[in-house]
Scaffold this active site. Structure first.
Site: not given
Length: 201
Positions: A113-116, A132
């Site tokens: 997804a995002h910010f992983n 996350g």
């Protein structure tokens, strides 16, 4: 030995010489492995300084891809993503904005997804990481840094201080979950949001 084909369908078809190697040996040598694979890619890839990007891939602004790397067919990489130390994306992988991927293989139709953060890991097919979530690859808090894994109720010493996860096909990792170094997940695993996976204490 941990048979990666039991976790990821067709892994040995793509990585013909690696399916009998332990996953941490693969991730630790991924820069060399990818460098050799780039030599055999076709003209449907644009190759610059050992970074190979398929012509159908979409890459947004401010993405940093350090060599070597292979970005496969129909991949999508969101803005401000950072790849380093050898990254392989199979077909139709989606990486959301602000992610960091290090020394990892991510197989087809998987979405991060995002910010992983994904470090020193082998991620199977059709897996979803919610925002996350992290595949950690190093025990910062321990005096002894060597990582052990749990497989078939047996603890295996990797003799490496850098290894993240091996995740089987069709698994789901919830938002802000953390996979501790050495996590091994079978196919169809579900990790809940905010869950900490620590298989060897």
């Amino acid at each position: 030995m941990i048979p990666i084909d039991h976790f990821i369908e067709g892994f040995s078809a793509t990585f013909k010489e690696l399916h009998q190697s332990e996953p941490w040996l693969i991730t630790n040598d991924l820069k060399n492995i990818i460098g050799k694979m780039i030599l055999n890619l076709g003209d449907d890839y644009v190759i610059t300084d050992q970074v190979a990007i398929h012509k159908s891939a979409i890459i947004e602004n401010n993405v940093t891809i350090k060599s070597p790397a292979i970005i496969g067919k129909n991949c999508y990489i969101g803005a401000n993503t950072y790849f380093r130390e050898g990254v392989y994306l199979d077909e139709a992988v989606k990486i959301g904005p602000g992610c960091e991927i290090k020394s990892s293989i991510i197989c087809s139709n998987t979405a991060i997804a995002h910010f992983n953060y994904i470090g020193n890991s082998i991620i199977g097919r059709n897996i979803n990481f919610e925002a996350g979530s992290i595949a950690a690859n190093h025990y910062n808090e321990r005096t002894v840094k060597k990582i052990s894994v749990l497989y078939n109720s047996e603890i295996i010493e990797t003799n490496s201080d850098k290894f993240g996860s091996l995740i089987g096909d069709n698994s789901r990792v919830g938002a802000n979950a953390v996979l501790s170094p050495g996590t091994i997940l079978a196919k169809n695993s579900i990790v809940k949001r905010l869950e900490l996976i620590e298989q060897v204490v």
